[in-house]
Design a protein around this motif. Sequence first.
Motif, PDB file in Angstrom:
ATOM      1  N   PHE A 138      12.228  -3.780 -26.662  1.00 44.66           N
ATOM      2  CA  PHE A 138      13.102  -3.900 -25.801  1.00 44.66           C
ATOM      3  C   PHE A 138      12.679  -5.332 -25.063  1.00 44.66           C
ATOM      4  O   PHE A 138      13.410  -6.249 -24.821  1.00 44.66           O
ATOM      5  N   ASP A 139      11.264  -5.217 -24.751  1.00 44.91           N
ATOM      6  CA  ASP A 139      10.796  -6.550 -24.120  1.00 44.91           C
ATOM      7  C   ASP A 139      11.140  -7.972 -25.186  1.00 44.91           C
ATOM      8  O   ASP A 139      11.274  -9.030 -24.824  1.00 44.91           O
ATOM      9  N   PHE A 140      10.864  -7.686 -26.368  1.00 44.81           N
ATOM     10  CA  PHE A 140      10.805  -8.392 -27.332  1.00 44.81           C
ATOM     11  C   PHE A 140      12.424  -8.908 -27.531  1.00 44.81           C
ATOM     12  O   PHE A 140      12.490 -10.114 -27.686  1.00 44.81           O
ATOM     13  N   LEU A 141      13.045  -8.092 -27.271  1.00 47.65           N
ATOM     14  CA  LEU A 141      14.771  -8.267 -27.329  1.00 47.65           C
ATOM     15  C   LEU A 141      15.263  -8.967 -26.080  1.00 47.65           C
ATOM     16  O   LEU A 141      16.627  -9.104 -25.987  1.00 47.65           O
ATOM     17  N   LEU A 142      14.433  -9.182 -25.021  1.00 47.05           N
ATOM     18  CA  LEU A 142      15.010  -9.556 -23.803  1.00 47.05           C
ATOM     19  C   LEU A 142      16.101 -10.709 -23.774  1.00 47.05           C
ATOM     20  O   LEU A 142      17.018 -10.965 -23.146  1.00 47.05           O
ATOM     21  N   ALA A 143      15.495 -11.690 -24.652  1.00 53.93           N
ATOM     22  CA  ALA A 143      16.182 -13.091 -24.467  1.00 53.93           C
ATOM     23  C   ALA A 143      17.499 -12.591 -25.451  1.00 53.93           C
ATOM     24  O   ALA A 143      18.675 -13.299 -25.097  1.00 53.93           O
ATOM     25  N   HIS A 144      17.459 -11.828 -26.319  1.00 52.03           N
ATOM     26  CA  HIS A 144      18.789 -11.600 -27.113  1.00 52.03           C
ATOM     27  C   HIS A 144      19.971 -10.883 -26.117  1.00 52.03           C
ATOM     28  O   HIS A 144      20.793 -11.324 -26.033  1.00 52.03           O
ATOM     29  N   PHE A 145      19.299  -9.948 -25.320  1.00 52.94           N
ATOM     30  CA  PHE A 145      20.322  -9.443 -24.316  1.00 52.94           C
ATOM     31  C   PHE A 145      20.857 -10.443 -23.211  1.00 52.94           C
ATOM     32  O   PHE A 145      21.841 -10.351 -23.015  1.00 52.94           O
ATOM     33  N   SER A 146      19.713 -11.150 -22.890  1.00 51.53           N
ATOM     34  CA  SER A 146      20.225 -12.058 -21.747  1.00 51.53           C
ATOM     35  C   SER A 146      21.158 -13.297 -22.244  1.00 51.53           C
ATOM     36  O   SER A 146      22.230 -13.527 -21.582  1.00 51.53           O
ATOM     37  N   ASP A 147      20.901 -13.773 -23.675  1.00 51.55           N
ATOM     38  CA  ASP A 147      22.102 -14.612 -24.208  1.00 51.55           C
ATOM     39  C   ASP A 147      23.481 -14.078 -24.187  1.00 51.55           C
ATOM     40  O   ASP A 147      24.429 -14.756 -23.665  1.00 51.55           O
ATOM     41  N   ILE A 148      23.483 -12.716 -24.430  1.00 51.64           N
ATOM     42  CA  ILE A 148      25.052 -12.127 -24.507  1.00 51.64           C
ATOM     43  C   ILE A 148      25.385 -12.162 -23.006  1.00 51.64           C
ATOM     44  O   ILE A 148      26.507 -12.153 -22.612  1.00 51.64           O
ATOM     45  N   HIS A 149      24.592 -11.798 -22.075  1.00 51.85           N
ATOM     46  CA  HIS A 149      24.767 -11.254 -20.752  1.00 51.85           C
ATOM     47  C   HIS A 149      25.234 -12.695 -19.744  1.00 51.85           C
ATOM     48  O   HIS A 149      25.944 -12.560 -18.831  1.00 51.85           O
ATOM     49  N   SER A 150      24.848 -13.761 -20.402  1.00 53.25           N
ATOM     50  CA  SER A 150      25.143 -14.882 -19.598  1.00 53.25           C
ATOM     51  C   SER A 150      26.520 -15.554 -20.068  1.00 53.25           C
ATOM     52  O   SER A 150      26.784 -16.066 -21.140  1.00 53.25           O
ATOM     53  N   CYS A 151      27.470 -15.822 -19.212  1.00 54.50           N
ATOM     54  CA  CYS A 151      28.658 -16.208 -19.427  1.00 54.50           C
ATOM     55  C   CYS A 151      28.399 -17.935 -19.144  1.00 54.50           C
ATOM     56  O   CYS A 151      27.921 -18.165 -18.229  1.00 54.50           O
ATOM     57  N   SER A 152      29.181 -18.731 -19.784  1.00 54.58           N
ATOM     58  CA  SER A 152      29.078 -20.132 -19.655  1.00 54.58           C
ATOM     59  C   SER A 152      30.032 -20.582 -18.172  1.00 54.58           C
ATOM     60  O   SER A 152      29.608 -21.354 -17.906  1.00 54.58           O
ATOM     61  N   ARG A 153      30.733 -19.820 -17.920  1.00 46.64           N
ATOM     62  CA  ARG A 153      31.343 -20.084 -16.688  1.00 46.64           C
ATOM     63  C   ARG A 153      30.400 -20.163 -15.097  1.00 46.64           C
ATOM     64  O   ARG A 153      30.812 -20.992 -14.426  1.00 46.64           O
ATOM     65  N   ASP A 154      29.291 -19.390 -15.534  1.00 42.62           N
ATOM     66  CA  ASP A 154      28.590 -19.454 -14.061  1.00 42.62           C
ATOM     67  C   ASP A 154      27.146 -19.812 -14.345  1.00 42.62           C
ATOM     68  O   ASP A 154      26.213 -19.194 -14.161  1.00 42.62           O
ATOM     69  N   GLN A 155      27.107 -21.180 -14.660  1.00 43.19           N
ATOM     70  CA  GLN A 155      25.730 -21.720 -14.972  1.00 43.19           C
ATOM     71  C   GLN A 155      25.035 -21.568 -13.790  1.00 43.19           C
ATOM     72  O   GLN A 155      23.574 -21.609 -13.606  1.00 43.19           O
ATOM     73  N   ALA A 156      25.620 -21.751 -12.580  1.00 37.98           N
ATOM     74  CA  ALA A 156      24.944 -21.695 -11.222  1.00 37.98           C
ATOM     75  C   ALA A 156      24.535 -20.391 -10.719  1.00 37.98           C
ATOM     76  O   ALA A 156      23.753 -20.193  -9.824  1.00 37.98           O
ATOM     77  N   ALA A 157      25.020 -19.460 -11.458  1.00 43.60           N
ATOM     78  CA  ALA A 157      24.780 -17.917 -10.943  1.00 43.60           C
ATOM     79  C   ALA A 157      23.374 -17.561 -11.284  1.00 43.60           C
ATOM     80  O   ALA A 157      22.877 -17.890 -12.206  1.00 43.60           O
ATOM     81  N   ALA A 158      22.986 -16.526 -10.414  1.00 44.77           N
ATOM     82  CA  ALA A 158      21.544 -15.940 -10.799  1.00 44.77           C
ATOM     83  C   ALA A 158      21.618 -14.733 -11.643  1.00 44.77           C
ATOM     84  O   ALA A 158      21.829 -13.727 -11.010  1.00 44.77           O
ATOM     85  N   ARG A 159      21.852 -14.815 -12.861  1.00 50.84           N
ATOM     86  CA  ARG A 159      22.106 -13.480 -13.591  1.00 50.84           C
ATOM     87  C   ARG A 159      20.881 -13.235 -14.385  1.00 50.84           C
ATOM     88  O   ARG A 159      20.157 -13.995 -14.841  1.00 50.84           O
ATOM     89  N   ARG A 160      20.444 -12.023 -14.292  1.00 53.80           N
ATOM     90  CA  ARG A 160      19.253 -11.755 -14.963  1.00 53.80           C
ATOM     91  C   ARG A 160      19.192 -10.127 -15.584  1.00 53.80           C
ATOM     92  O   ARG A 160      20.448  -9.410 -15.068  1.00 53.80           O
ATOM     93  N   ILE A 161      18.498  -9.785 -16.290  1.00 47.22           N
ATOM     94  CA  ILE A 161      18.363  -8.301 -16.867  1.00 47.22           C
ATOM     95  C   ILE A 161      17.092  -7.982 -16.648  1.00 47.22           C
ATOM     96  O   ILE A 161      15.914  -8.418 -16.808  1.00 47.22           O
ATOM     97  N   ASP A 162      16.917  -6.704 -15.857  1.00 51.02           N
ATOM     98  CA  ASP A 162      15.769  -6.081 -15.926  1.00 51.02           C
ATOM     99  C   ASP A 162      15.548  -4.983 -17.060  1.00 51.02           C
ATOM    100  O   ASP A 162      16.475  -4.267 -16.998  1.00 51.02           O
TER     101      ASP A 162
END
Length: 433
Positions: free
Chosen positions: A302-326
């Motif tokens: 899951f640590d290896f795939l964090l970038a994959h999950f983060s890419d899905i979770h990031s919406c283009s609408r909110d580039q200024a938002a502090a969105r993250r996955i723990d």
Amino acid sequence: MRRQVNPGRLFAGARSTGFRPASGRAASGRLKDRNDYAILRRSCKKLGFSEVIPDMSLQSRKSAGLDQVMTEVLNAHRALLLSDDLSAAVMSVLGKVGAAAGVDRVYIFEIHNGSGVALASQRYEWVADGIAPQLANHDLQNLPLREAGYSRWLDSFLAFRPVYGNISEFPETERPTLRDQGILSLLILPVFVSGTLWGFVGFDDCTCQRAWCDAELDLLFALTITLGQVLCTSQKSDADAAAVASISLVGSMLTVHAATLSETPMDALVERTRARLGATVGVHRYFAEHGCGSSVNARQLFDFLLAHFSDIHSCSRDQAAARRIDIEIAPLEVAVSVALNLVMIVTEVVATLSERCEEGAQEGPPPADVLTISLAAEQRRAALVISARGNCGVPQPLDGMAHMMLRQLIEKLNATLGSIRNEGELLRLCVPL
């Protein structure tokens, strides 16, 4: 005097199914997309132009058919697994995927050992009309990769990394053979079987330079998983079997969704399918890089795939938002098939959550979002919990696509849905270990 021509000016009236001259009058009917530039280039040479400058809009057209590439990759998966004539099936698949990807040549090389030297030999090839085939090229049989100047390629393959780009930007030692084949841009993807490099699949563009996007790489990487399964005659690993089964499920679910969810936009079906294939490719890459046997460390995966999950979770609408996955995953050893299905479940929930955030977006910067994925041991079971805080933190019902996919995955895991215990929980799943 050296004259140049920009094809964008000649074909200013381009349509999605073909090109017409700027006058609006067709010169000789519509042309197939993959041949239009090649025909233009040959015509310009006859008229005395010494060089054709590729128009970037043409590059965009050749890279825009990702939906068709995805369809052909999934069709190829089914065809290759069910075919009684493997050679014919491989040739058919290469042609259909190559045409969908807008390339001019697709080929498969097997890497084999010759007195301790890594040799590459071409086994299959498809070429578009007007492109010179290379299957009979003796220089592409028993080619010593390192000694021939392709150490960079072999090192990239062994690290499960693709080689791609425009030939003009490649090291000088790699260019002569590629130029002799008329290649302007290429993408090479390694094929791994049981954690061992078996060979590679190549995609050549001989008509214009292009930029290869991440979505193309993920889709075509999925094809390499299937090709490795059918072309390699050695024993396959549990990891290979799990990846192949996952691609089969993704293809089946796309068919079911398209037939039953008539109100769901096709774009949504395509994006969800891409996310699912991306998860499968990511897990397969981890298995190949780490030489997994029958089990895998869940935390490391899951640590290896964090970038994959983060890419899905990031919406283009909110580039200024502090969105993250723990990621809060215990170092549990789980079967590779279980690990892959858990990743697919997380991908499904994260993708649904991201789409719902996009649909409910308000003007102005949204509050920070934190998505937490946890997996912990509970007696002889593992509890997978996904929770959220912030703008997307209010639990929302999953969509029809997610319900169908999760039902299949939960059955495969013999898991049960648990009761929500805490505020913000989106999913609680109990999985036998």
